[in-house]
Design an enzyme around this catalytic site. Structure first.
Site, PDB file in Angstrom:
ATOM      1  N   ASP A   1     -13.539  13.020 -30.380  1.00 24.12           N
ATOM      2  CA  ASP A   1     -14.472  14.114 -30.112  1.00 24.12           C
ATOM      3  C   ASP A   1     -14.981  14.051 -28.679  1.00 24.12           C
ATOM      4  OD1 ASP A   1     -14.595  15.356 -32.745  1.00 24.12           O
ATOM      5  OD2 ASP A   1     -15.575  13.512 -33.391  1.00 24.12           O
TER       6      ASP A   1
ATOM      7  N   ASP B   1     -10.771   7.783 -27.649  1.00 19.18           N
ATOM      8  CA  ASP B   1     -11.786   8.435 -28.451  1.00 19.18           C
ATOM      9  C   ASP B   1     -11.249   9.822 -28.812  1.00 19.18           C
ATOM     10  OD1 ASP B   1     -14.490   9.111 -29.434  1.00 19.18           O
ATOM     11  OD2 ASP B   1     -14.535  10.400 -27.662  1.00 19.18           O
TER      12      ASP B   1
END
Length: 225
Positions: A11, A9
């Site tokens: 953010d 991922d």
């Protein structure tokens, strides 16, 4: 040795973008003359595609209003990124070192699965000089929102790696639920936007520091064999 795939991922996992996300959300709601949701509520939806995020934040709003909020967010985020450059979403200390360590392993491939748009992801990767690391980049433009497993399925298809030889690293329960749905190991990180208590029920492992990620992956690979 079979290839392994580690999917990141972005953010809250690799970059600390919370200030940028909150500022863009504030601008989007202000443009519609709507009350801005609390900061905690905004951070709770990080990782979802924007249409899903707005539905969670303002379920009472009509579809047209939510669409305007999405466009307002995108424009505000883009304008801020142009003005601030790499400082807009700084890498967490330790993120680059982890990527370099994993990238140096001949059997390990790296990918990204993010709720960002392709424009946003490409700009972030360019600003931080990360282009050499990722062989697969999966973004919200092309897939259903997390926790649907589509992004992981696409990354596996891109690389030819089996699900049992892959891991998803992320800071939200959405990431861990996506990993579980795709049949890959989920490694939750405790420095992001969802509390550890939200990660533990769905993650294979939870780590609190960047230097714990590689040992956690090694343990997962050993379980595989």
């Amino acid at each position: 040795m079979s290839l392994r795939l580690v999917i990141f991922d972005v953010d809250g996992t690799l970059v600390d973008s919370q200030a940028a996300i909150v500022a863009a959300m504030e601008a989007a709601f202000a443009a519609q003359r709507m009350a801005v949701p609390p900061r905690a509520a905004i951070l709770s939806i990080v990782g979802l595609s924007l249409d899903h995020a707005m539905l969670r934040l303002v379920p009472e709003a009509g579809a047209d209003t939510r669409a305007r909020l999405v466009e307002g967010y995108k424009q505000a985020y883009h304008d801020q990124r142009l003005a601030q450059g790499a400082a807009h979403s700084p890498l967490f200390p330790g993120a680059l070192g982890l990527l370099e360590t994993l990238h140096a392993q001949p059997e390990t491939l790296l990918a990204v699965a993010t709720g960002k748009s392709r424009r946003g992801l490409d700009a972030l990767i360019e600003s931080h000089g990360l282009g050499r690391f990722f062989v697969s980049r999966q973004v919200a433009d092309d897939h259903p929102s997390k926790p649907h497993p589509s992004m992981i399925h696409a990354a596996l298809a891109d690389t030819g790696v089996e699900a049992v030889d892959a891991a998803m690293i992320g800071d939200t329960s959405f990431d861990m639920e996506m990993a579980r749905a795709a049949g890959v190991a989920g490694v939750g990180v405790g420095w992001g936007y969802h509390p550890v208590s939200a990660l533990e029920p769905v993650a294979r492992r939870v780590v609190l520091r960047f230097d714990e990620v590689t040992p956690a992956l090694d343990a997962i690979w050993k379980e595989r064999t």
